[in-house]
Design a protein around this motif. Structure first.
Motif, PDB file in Angstrom:
ATOM      1  N   LYS A  35      -9.149   9.881 -67.185  1.00 62.60           N
ATOM      2  CA  LYS A  35      -8.440   8.724 -67.725  1.00 62.60           C
ATOM      3  C   LYS A  35      -7.184   9.100 -68.495  1.00 62.60           C
ATOM      4  CE  LYS A  35     -11.392   8.454 -71.848  1.00 62.60           C
ATOM      5  NZ  LYS A  35     -12.346   7.611 -72.578  1.00 62.60           N
ATOM      6  N   SER A  36      -6.913  10.392 -68.711  1.00 66.91           N
ATOM      7  CA  SER A  36      -5.697  10.747 -69.447  1.00 66.91           C
ATOM      8  C   SER A  36      -4.842  11.810 -68.772  1.00 66.91           C
ATOM      9  CB  SER A  36      -6.036  11.161 -70.884  1.00 66.91           C
ATOM     10  OG  SER A  36      -7.241  11.837 -70.961  1.00 66.91           O
ATOM     11  N   VAL A  37      -5.089  12.083 -67.497  1.00 67.95           N
ATOM     12  CA  VAL A  37      -4.340  13.169 -66.846  1.00 67.95           C
ATOM     13  C   VAL A  37      -2.866  12.807 -66.638  1.00 67.95           C
ATOM     14  CG1 VAL A  37      -5.226  12.430 -64.582  1.00 67.95           C
ATOM     15  CG2 VAL A  37      -4.227  14.687 -64.829  1.00 67.95           C
ATOM     16  N   LEU A  38      -2.575  11.563 -66.289  1.00 71.03           N
ATOM     17  CA  LEU A  38      -1.169  11.206 -66.051  1.00 71.03           C
ATOM     18  C   LEU A  38      -0.358  11.276 -67.330  1.00 71.03           C
ATOM     19  CD1 LEU A  38      -1.482   8.204 -63.594  1.00 71.03           C
ATOM     20  CD2 LEU A  38      -0.794  10.544 -63.094  1.00 71.03           C
ATOM     21  N   ASN A  39      -0.959  10.846 -68.430  1.00 67.85           N
ATOM     22  CA  ASN A  39      -0.266  10.922 -69.714  1.00 67.85           C
ATOM     23  C   ASN A  39       0.045  12.375 -70.069  1.00 67.85           C
ATOM     24  OD1 ASN A  39      -1.031  11.150 -72.998  1.00 67.85           O
ATOM     25  ND2 ASN A  39       0.546   9.685 -72.434  1.00 67.85           N
ATOM     26  N   ILE A  80     -10.319   4.755 -75.903  1.00 63.96           N
ATOM     27  CA  ILE A  80     -11.611   4.723 -75.216  1.00 63.96           C
ATOM     28  C   ILE A  80     -11.435   4.286 -73.763  1.00 63.96           C
ATOM     29  CG2 ILE A  80     -13.827   3.509 -75.125  1.00 63.96           C
ATOM     30  CD1 ILE A  80     -13.683   3.479 -78.241  1.00 63.96           C
ATOM     31  N   GLU A  81     -10.607   3.266 -73.572  1.00 63.95           N
ATOM     32  CA  GLU A  81     -10.383   2.758 -72.217  1.00 63.95           C
ATOM     33  C   GLU A  81      -9.640   3.788 -71.364  1.00 63.95           C
ATOM     34  OE1 GLU A  81      -7.523  -0.440 -70.021  1.00 63.95           O
ATOM     35  OE2 GLU A  81      -7.871  -0.651 -72.162  1.00 63.95           O
ATOM     36  N   GLY A  82      -8.764   4.542 -71.996  1.00 67.32           N
ATOM     37  CA  GLY A  82      -8.002   5.552 -71.265  1.00 67.32           C
ATOM     38  C   GLY A  82      -6.518   5.372 -71.505  1.00 67.32           C
ATOM     39  N   ILE A  83      -5.867   6.477 -71.854  1.00 62.28           N
ATOM     40  CA  ILE A  83      -4.462   6.407 -72.248  1.00 62.28           C
ATOM     41  C   ILE A  83      -3.553   6.192 -71.038  1.00 62.28           C
ATOM     42  CG2 ILE A  83      -4.069   8.902 -72.172  1.00 62.28           C
ATOM     43  CD1 ILE A  83      -2.551   8.545 -74.858  1.00 62.28           C
ATOM     44  N   ASP A  84      -4.012   6.562 -69.853  1.00 54.82           N
ATOM     45  CA  ASP A  84      -3.171   6.369 -68.661  1.00 54.82           C
ATOM     46  C   ASP A  84      -2.874   4.891 -68.432  1.00 54.82           C
ATOM     47  OD1 ASP A  84      -3.173   9.052 -68.311  1.00 54.82           O
ATOM     48  OD2 ASP A  84      -4.302   9.066 -66.432  1.00 54.82           O
ATOM     49  N   PRO A 141     -13.396  19.538 -68.720  1.00 57.15           N
ATOM     50  CA  PRO A 141     -12.220  19.455 -67.854  1.00 57.15           C
ATOM     51  C   PRO A 141     -12.555  18.681 -66.586  1.00 57.15           C
ATOM     52  CG  PRO A 141     -12.608  21.714 -68.543  1.00 57.15           C
ATOM     53  CD  PRO A 141     -13.808  20.932 -68.973  1.00 57.15           C
ATOM     54  N   HIS A 142     -11.615  17.822 -66.142  1.00 52.75           N
ATOM     55  CA  HIS A 142     -11.947  17.015 -64.971  1.00 52.75           C
ATOM     56  C   HIS A 142     -11.593  17.724 -63.673  1.00 52.75           C
ATOM     57  CE1 HIS A 142      -7.740  15.931 -64.286  1.00 52.75           C
ATOM     58  NE2 HIS A 142      -8.111  15.353 -63.185  1.00 52.75           N
TER      59      HIS A 142
END
Lengths: 112, 459
Positions: free
Chosen positions: B37-41, B402-406, B204-205
Motif C-alpha cells: 500500500k505504500s510502494v508508489l509513494n 492505515i488505508e495506505g499512503i499510495d 517487505p512486500h
C-alpha cells in the motif's frame, strides 16, 4: 447432491485434480486461500527481526457431485492430498439443494 | 588555456549517468521493503527528489558547493548562479582538464541521492508535499554547505574538512551517508513511529525488487566511487577495485552474522550487506589497498547487520534502516581510513593510517569530520522537520496511513493483478480532468487543507 470442499497444500493440487479426473468428475473450482489449522503459521526473519506469519497459503477445491459418489470421491481426494505431515488440510461434505446449468437451464443431477 | 582531456571527460560524463541511475535503484531497493500500500509513494519520494534537486542545483546549489570559498571553508560563493560563466570553463589538474559542466553534472547526482537516502527512514507516513519542501530546504541549508566542506579543494582555501582539516572522504562517506543517516534519525524522532510499530512488524512486500535495486546501486556505485577520481586513471582503477571487493566482503559479513545469530542467511540480508559495503568503502576507496578493502567490507557488513537491531532497543522507527546502514556504515568506513590508509595508494598523498605505522593523527581527523557532519545534519534536519510538522503538517492522517499512503497521497495503487470487474481491468471513468478522488474531497476543505488539525497525528 453434495458439495465437496477440500483445503489442501498448494503442491498437492495436481494430484487431487488427476484423482478427480480419473473418477470422471467433469468440473471443479479452485481458489487460493490462506488460513491455519493445528500447524499454525511460521516465522520469517527480516534484518534480524522475527515476523510471525499466521496464515499459510492453501488451495481450496470445490466440486459438486452426485451424493452416491461422495464417499469414493472424498477418499480419493484424501489419498491424493496426503503427505503425512502436519498441514495437509481438510475435506468436508455439505448438502446442496439445487444446481442449475446456466447455459441450458438444466436442473439437479442433469446440471452436474 | 590548457587542453581538455577527452578520456577523462568521457569517463566523468559516463559516471554521472551511472550515479543518476543509483537513485531509481535506491527507489526499488526501498520500494521492495515497504508494504504494497505504500510502494508508489516510496518510489515517488525518490523520483521527485531528482527533479527538485536538479532545479536547485542549477539555480544556486553548484555555486554554494563548488565556487570559491566565501567564509572560512563553510560555503562557496555567488559566482555561478544559474551556472552562468561555467559554459566554456575547464577544471582539474594539468593534463586532466574536464569541462566545469561535466564536473557540475557529476556532483549534481550526489546532491540528488543524498536527500533521497533519507526517504527510507520515514516510509509509509509523510505527506508528499511536505517531503518536497523538506528536500528543498535540507538540500539548501545542509547538503550544499556540507558538500563544500568535504568535496571542495582549492589549494588550502577550499572546504574546511577537505582542504584545511585534511580528513579523507573520497566519494562521500561523510558528505552523503553520515549526512543523510543523521538527518534520517532526526526525522524519525520528529515524526514518531508508524501506527502499530513495533508491536506489528511490516515485512517487505517484494524482496526480488530489493535485490534488483541493490544491483542497480552496486552498478551505479562504480560511477560514484571510481568517477570521483574525475579522471580515467590509476586512481579511478583502485577506487573501482576496492568498491567491488569491499562490497562482496560486506555481503559476506552481513550474512555470516545472520547465519550465526538467526540460523539462515537471507536475501534481504545479502542485499543490505552489499549496500552497507558500498556505503563504507565510499570514503575509503582511494586510500586503502584491496586487502584493506576486504577487511573494511567484512567489518562494515557485520557492524551494520548488528546496528539495524538498535531501533528496536532504542525505540525509533527507522522504517528501512537508513541509520543502521548509512550513518553507521558511512561512519565505519570514514573511521577505518584512520586505520587502513595505505601510504603507497595514490589517494593518501603518502599519509599512513594506524595499521601502516601512521599513528592516531588521521584517525582523529576522520572522527572530527564524522562528528561535525552528523551533528550539523541532525540538528538542522530536526529543526526543519519540526517547523514543517508545526506549520503545514508532515505526517499523513492516521486514516490515510492505515488505508495506505499510495491512494491517500497519489490516488494510485501499485498492483492490479486481478481486478474484480466485468471487463478485466477497465474501470468506469468517474470524472475526466483535474479532479481529486471523491474520498479525499469529502475529508478536505475546498483549499485542500485537512478540515481539522486533529486529523494529523502529532509527532
Amino acid at each position: 447432491m453434495k458439495l465437496v470442499t477440500a483445503v489442501v497444500k498448494p503442491y498437492q493440487l495436481d494430484a487431487v485434480k488427476e484423482a478427480l479426473q480419473s473418477l470422471g468428475v467433469s468440473g471443479l473450482t479452485v481458489s487460493e486461500v490462506q488460513g491455519y489449522g493445528r500447524q499454525k503459521g511460521h516465522t520469517e526473519v527480516y534484518r534480524g527481526a522475527e515476523y510471525t506469519v499466521d496464515f499459510v497459503p492453501k488451495i481450496r477445491v470445490e466440486v459438486l457431485i452426485d451424493e452416491m459418489d461422495a464417499d469414493k470421491i472424498v477418499d480419493s481426494i484424501v489419498r491424493a492430498a496426503r503427505t503425512g505431515k502436519i498441514g495437509d488440510g481438510k475435506v468436508w461434505v455439505t448438502p446442496v439443494e439445487d444446481v442449475v446449468r446456466v447455459r441450458t437451464g438444466e436442473r439437479g443431477l442433469d446440471a452436474l | 588555456m590548457p587542453p581538455i582531456n577527452y578520456g577523462d571527460t568521457a569517463w566523468v560524463l559516463a559516471s554521472s549517468a551511472l550515479v543518476l541511475l543509483m537513485t531509481p535503484g535506491l527507489a526499488l531497493f526501498y520500494g521492495g521493503m515497504v508494504r504494497t500500500k505504500s510502494v508508489l509513494n516510496m518510489l515517488m519520494m525518490n523520483f521527485a527528489t531528482i527533479a527538485v534537486v536538479s532545479v536547485l542545483w542549477v539555480a544556486y546549489g553548484y555555486a554554494w558547493s563548488f565556487t570559491t570559498d566565501s567564509f572560512h571553508g563553510l560555503i562557496g560563493g555567488s559566482d555561478a548562479y544559474g551556472l552562468r560563466g561555467t559554459f566554456d570553463a575547464l577544471t582539474g589538474a594539468d593534463g586532466d582538464r574536464i569541462p566545469v559542466l561535466a564536473f557540475s553534472g557529476f556532483q549534481l547526482m550526489f546532491a540528488i541521492i543524498t536527500p533521497a537516502l533519507i526517504s527510507g527512514a520515514i516510509a509509509d507516513r509523510v505527506r508528499f508535499r511536505s517531503w518536497l519542501i523538506f528536500v528543498a530546504v535540507w538540500t539548501t541549508v545542509v547538503y550544499f554547505p556540507v558538500a563544500h566542506w568535504v568535496f571542495f579543494f582549492d589549494n588550502g582555501h577550499g572546504g574546511w574538512i577537505a582542504d584545511r582539516l585534511k580528513a579523507f572522504d573520497f566519494a562521500g562517506g561523510t558528505a552523503v551517508h553520515v549526512n543523510a543517516g543523521a538527518a534520517a534519525l532526526a526525522l524519525t524522532l520528529v515524526l514518531g513511529k508508524r501506527v502499530g510499530w513495533p508491536q506489528e512488524r511490516f515485512k517487505p512486500h517484494n524482496v526480488p525488487m530489493v535485490l534488483l535495486g541493490a544491483g542497480l546501486l552496486w552498478f551505479g556505485w562504480f560511477g560514484f566511487n571510481a568517477g570521483s577520481a574525475l579522471a580515467a586513471n590509476g586512481l579511478s582503477a583502485i577506487a573501482f577495485m576496492n568498491t567491488q571487493v569491499a562490497t562482496g566482503a560486506a555481503l559476506l559479513g552481513w550474512i555470516i552474522v545472520e547465519w550465526l545469530r538467526d540460523g539462515r542467511p537471507t536475501a534481504l540480508g545479502g542485499a543490505s550487506g552489499a549496500v552497507a559495503g558500498l556505503v563504507a568503502v565510499t570514503p575509503a576507496c582511494a586510500t586503502i589497498e584491496p586487502l584493506g578493502a576486504i577487511a573494511l567490507g567484512l567489518i562494515a557488513g557485520a557492524v551494520c547487520a548488528l546496528a539495524v537491531g538498535l531501533k528496536y532497543r532504542l525505540g525509533f522507527d527507522d522504517s528501512l534502516d537508513v541509520v543502521g546502514v548509512h550513518m553507521v556504515g558511512g561512519a565505519t568506513g570514514a573511521l577505518l581510513i584512520g586505520l587502513l590508509a595505505a601510504p603507497f595508494i595514490a589517494g593518501t598523498g603518502g599519509v599512513a593510517g594506524l595499521l601502516y605505522g601512521g599513528g592516531f593523527g588521521q584517525l582523529g581527523r576522520q572522527a572530527l569530520a564524522v562528528v561535525a557532519v552528523a551533528v550539523y545534519s541532525f540538528v538542522l534536519a530536526y529543526a526543519i522537520g519540526w517547523v514543517i510538522q508545526k506549520t503545514i503538517g508532515f505526517r499523513v492522517t492516521r486514516e490515510a496511513e492505515i488505508e495506505g499512503i499510495d491512494t491517500a497521497e497519489h490516488a494510485e495503487s501499485a498492483y492490479d493483478f486481478l481486478p474484480v470487474s466485468g471487463t478485466g481491468g477497465a474501470f468506469t471513468i468517474a470524472r475526466v480532468g483535474s479532479g481529486r478522488p471523491s474520498a479525499d474531497r469529502a475529508a478536505e476543505a475546498p483549499d485542500g487543507e485537512p478540515t481539522s488539525v486533529s486529523e494529523r497525528i502529532p509527532g
